[in-house]
Write a protein that holds these residues in place. Structure first.
Motif, PDB file in Angstrom:
ATOM      1  N   GLU A   6       0.827  -1.214   0.000  1.00  0.00           N
ATOM      2  CA  GLU A   6       0.000   0.000   0.000  1.00  0.00           C
ATOM      3  C   GLU A   6       0.858   1.259   0.000  1.00  0.00           C
ATOM      4  OE1 GLU A   6      -2.482  -0.441   3.373  1.00  0.00           O
ATOM      5  OE2 GLU A   6      -3.583  -2.165   2.563  1.00  0.00           O
ATOM      6  N   THR A   7       1.934   1.263   0.789  1.00  0.00           N
ATOM      7  CA  THR A   7       2.814   2.438   0.846  1.00  0.00           C
ATOM      8  C   THR A   7       3.490   2.680  -0.498  1.00  0.00           C
ATOM      9  OG1 THR A   7       3.222   2.039   3.194  1.00  0.00           O
ATOM     10  CG2 THR A   7       4.756   3.491   2.047  1.00  0.00           C
ATOM     11  N   THR A   8       3.946   1.610  -1.132  1.00  0.00           N
ATOM     12  CA  THR A   8       4.598   1.739  -2.438  1.00  0.00           C
ATOM     13  C   THR A   8       3.619   2.252  -3.487  1.00  0.00           C
ATOM     14  OG1 THR A   8       6.027  -0.131  -1.872  1.00  0.00           O
ATOM     15  CG2 THR A   8       5.945   0.516  -4.184  1.00  0.00           C
ATOM     16  N   ILE A   9       2.420   1.713  -3.492  1.00  0.00           N
ATOM     17  CA  ILE A   9       1.402   2.127  -4.467  1.00  0.00           C
ATOM     18  C   ILE A   9       1.051   3.595  -4.295  1.00  0.00           C
ATOM     19  CG2 ILE A   9      -1.048   1.868  -5.052  1.00  0.00           C
ATOM     20  CD1 ILE A   9      -0.636  -1.176  -4.615  1.00  0.00           C
ATOM     21  N   ARG A  10       0.898   4.039  -3.038  1.00  0.00           N
ATOM     22  CA  ARG A  10       0.574   5.446  -2.788  1.00  0.00           C
ATOM     23  C   ARG A  10       1.700   6.348  -3.275  1.00  0.00           C
ATOM     24  NH1 ARG A  10      -1.681   3.727   2.169  1.00  0.00           N
ATOM     25  NH2 ARG A  10       0.218   4.285   3.289  1.00  0.00           N
ATOM     26  N   PHE A  11       2.941   5.943  -3.025  1.00  0.00           N
ATOM     27  CA  PHE A  11       4.082   6.752  -3.462  1.00  0.00           C
ATOM     28  C   PHE A  11       4.119   6.843  -4.983  1.00  0.00           C
ATOM     29  CE2 PHE A  11       8.416   7.384  -4.879  1.00  0.00           C
ATOM     30  CZ  PHE A  11       8.848   8.429  -4.082  1.00  0.00           C
ATOM     31  N   VAL A  12       3.970   5.700  -5.648  1.00  0.00           N
ATOM     32  CA  VAL A  12       4.035   5.675  -7.116  1.00  0.00           C
ATOM     33  C   VAL A  12       2.920   6.517  -7.726  1.00  0.00           C
ATOM     34  CG1 VAL A  12       3.794   4.183  -9.145  1.00  0.00           C
ATOM     35  CG2 VAL A  12       5.222   3.469  -7.214  1.00  0.00           C
ATOM     36  N   ARG A  13       1.738   6.449  -7.131  1.00  0.00           N
ATOM     37  CA  ARG A  13       0.583   7.134  -7.719  1.00  0.00           C
ATOM     38  C   ARG A  13       0.606   8.638  -7.444  1.00  0.00           C
ATOM     39  NH1 ARG A  13      -4.605   6.512  -9.789  1.00  0.00           N
ATOM     40  NH2 ARG A  13      -4.094   4.379 -10.323  1.00  0.00           N
ATOM     41  N   PHE A  14       1.050   9.058  -6.268  1.00  0.00           N
ATOM     42  CA  PHE A  14       0.881  10.461  -5.893  1.00  0.00           C
ATOM     43  C   PHE A  14       2.179  11.266  -5.794  1.00  0.00           C
ATOM     44  CE2 PHE A  14      -2.776   8.219  -3.898  1.00  0.00           C
ATOM     45  CZ  PHE A  14      -3.775   8.773  -4.694  1.00  0.00           C
ATOM     46  N   SER A  15       3.312  10.605  -5.823  1.00  0.00           N
ATOM     47  CA  SER A  15       4.573  11.335  -5.662  1.00  0.00           C
ATOM     48  C   SER A  15       4.977  12.047  -6.954  1.00  0.00           C
ATOM     49  CB  SER A  15       5.685  10.381  -5.250  1.00  0.00           C
ATOM     50  OG  SER A  15       6.924  11.058  -5.240  1.00  0.00           O
ATOM     51  N   PRO A  16       5.513  13.288  -6.835  1.00  0.00           N
ATOM     52  CA  PRO A  16       6.016  14.003  -8.020  1.00  0.00           C
ATOM     53  C   PRO A  16       7.449  13.583  -8.373  1.00  0.00           C
ATOM     54  CG  PRO A  16       6.221  15.402  -6.093  1.00  0.00           C
ATOM     55  CD  PRO A  16       5.542  14.127  -5.617  1.00  0.00           C
ATOM     56  N   ALA A  17       7.930  12.494  -7.788  1.00  0.00           N
ATOM     57  CA  ALA A  17       9.310  12.045  -8.007  1.00  0.00           C
ATOM     58  C   ALA A  17       9.536  11.655  -9.460  1.00  0.00           C
ATOM     59  CB  ALA A  17       9.626  10.862  -7.102  1.00  0.00           C
ATOM     60  N   SER A  18      10.788  11.652  -9.844  1.00  0.00           N
ATOM     61  CA  SER A  18      11.157  11.254 -11.212  1.00  0.00           C
ATOM     62  C   SER A  18      10.961   9.757 -11.394  1.00  0.00           C
ATOM     63  CB  SER A  18      12.616  11.606 -11.479  1.00  0.00           C
ATOM     64  OG  SER A  18      13.469  10.806 -10.665  1.00  0.00           O
ATOM     65  N   ILE A  19      10.953   9.316 -12.652  1.00  0.00           N
ATOM     66  CA  ILE A  19      10.792   7.900 -12.940  1.00  0.00           C
ATOM     67  C   ILE A  19      11.915   7.091 -12.299  1.00  0.00           C
ATOM     68  CG2 ILE A  19      10.810   6.178 -14.797  1.00  0.00           C
ATOM     69  CD1 ILE A  19       9.418   8.212 -16.570  1.00  0.00           C
ATOM     70  N   ALA A  20      13.145   7.645 -12.350  1.00  0.00           N
ATOM     71  CA  ALA A  20      14.289   6.945 -11.756  1.00  0.00           C
ATOM     72  C   ALA A  20      14.097   6.761 -10.255  1.00  0.00           C
ATOM     73  CB  ALA A  20      15.572   7.711 -12.037  1.00  0.00           C
ATOM     74  N   ASP A  21      13.598   7.818  -9.584  1.00  0.00           N
ATOM     75  CA  ASP A  21      13.366   7.716  -8.138  1.00  0.00           C
ATOM     76  C   ASP A  21      12.259   6.715  -7.821  1.00  0.00           C
ATOM     77  OD1 ASP A  21      15.358   9.493  -7.562  1.00  0.00           O
ATOM     78  OD2 ASP A  21      14.036  11.240  -7.387  1.00  0.00           O
ATOM     79  N   ILE A  22      11.222   6.712  -8.647  1.00  0.00           N
ATOM     80  CA  ILE A  22      10.122   5.762  -8.439  1.00  0.00           C
ATOM     81  C   ILE A  22      10.623   4.334  -8.598  1.00  0.00           C
ATOM     82  CG2 ILE A  22       7.989   4.886  -9.487  1.00  0.00           C
ATOM     83  CD1 ILE A  22       7.172   7.790  -9.947  1.00  0.00           C
ATOM     84  N   ASP A  23      11.423   4.102  -9.644  1.00  0.00           N
ATOM     85  CA  ASP A  23      11.997   2.764  -9.840  1.00  0.00           C
ATOM     86  C   ASP A  23      12.846   2.354  -8.640  1.00  0.00           C
ATOM     87  OD1 ASP A  23      10.783   2.530 -12.283  1.00  0.00           O
ATOM     88  OD2 ASP A  23      12.542   3.122 -13.446  1.00  0.00           O
TER      89      ASP A  23
END
Length: 250
Positions: A6-23
């Motif tokens: 759940e924490t990972t999904i929320r971060f991926v969906r709502f974070s303005p982070a770059s693709i590299a940071d998300i990966d």
């Protein structure tokens, strides 16, 4: 496991982070899952696959929603123009969608969208088939057993259509079809507009009641019916009286 997912999904969906940071975050979370999966007393590599499915699946939600929107909008537009094939496709979707369009029906709102599209088009057969026990093994989108909220919505939408004095005959017939099944009789009957039933519909309701009486009393060795069936029997019996009494009320 669920907290990591759940924490990972929320971060991926709502974070303005770059693709590299998300990966990087996904890979970091996967390492945590791998630690759980390999721990003593667990040793379950499927947990890593489950994590990947959850995260990737969430990333696909917007794409799947777009596909569903395009499908329903095209079918509705065509059906409004009188395209009988489009109406038939929507009816098939209501009856077998969980099986024929598994990806689209993975969306939590898919069944409601499909049912409301059928309602706007007045497709009473589609709404009936979506909920009818006759299609319980075909992948219907409003199974009483597996999709309770969608089942109740399908019946409520039929009830709205049935309350139309001029164009509601088809919906009233569909509700009577559902009343003919032991498991859906009570829920269908309470949605019938008794004041609008004609003589033929009242006779169908009486026949349904008589069939239920025969079914539950034909064998001299009886077992307790249970609260749900007893309540349905009372509802159907009361509906018969109301329907015939309604003839005498202006």
């Amino acid at each position: 496991m669920e907290k990591i997912c759940e924490t990972t999904i929320r971060f991926v969906r709502f974070s303005p982070a770059s693709i590299a940071d998300i990966d990087l975050i996904i890979e970091y979370a996967r390492e945590g899952v791998a630690g759980i999966a390999g721990a003593d007393g667990v040793k379950d590599p499927v947990l890593i696959e489950y994590f990947d499915e959850r995260v990737v699946g969430d990333q696909l939600i917007d794409l799947v929603q777009a596909r569903l929107d395009v499908l329903l909008e095209s079918l509705e537009s065509a059906a409004q123009r009188g395209d009988a094939d489009a109406a038939s496709q929507l009816t098939d979707l209501c009856r077998t969608g969980v099986r024929s369009h598994r990806l689209l029906l993975s969306l939590s709102s898919a069944a409601e969208q499909i049912l409301r599209t059928a309602y706007r088009l007045g497709l009473v057969d589609a709404l009936r088939d979506a909920a009818s026990p006759a299609n319980a093994h075909d992948g219907q989108v409003a199974s009483r057993q597996h999709h309770r909220a969608a089942f109740e919505l399908a019946l409520n939408l039929l009830a709205h259509l049935a309350s139309d004095p001029e164009r509601g005959a088809g919906a009233r017939s569909a509700l009577l079809d559902l009343a003919g099944f032991v498991e859906t009789a009570g829920e269908a009957v309470i949605r019938l507009p008794m004041h609008l039933l004609d003589d033929g519909e009242r006779q169908r309701l009486l026949t349904i009641h008589e069939a239920r009486v025969a079914l539950f009393t034909s064998d001299p060795v009886r077992i307790p019916l249970g609260l749900e069936l007893l309540r349905d029997n009372r509802v159907v019996r009361s509906a018969v009286w109301q329907a015939f009494d309604a003839r005498h009320i202006g």
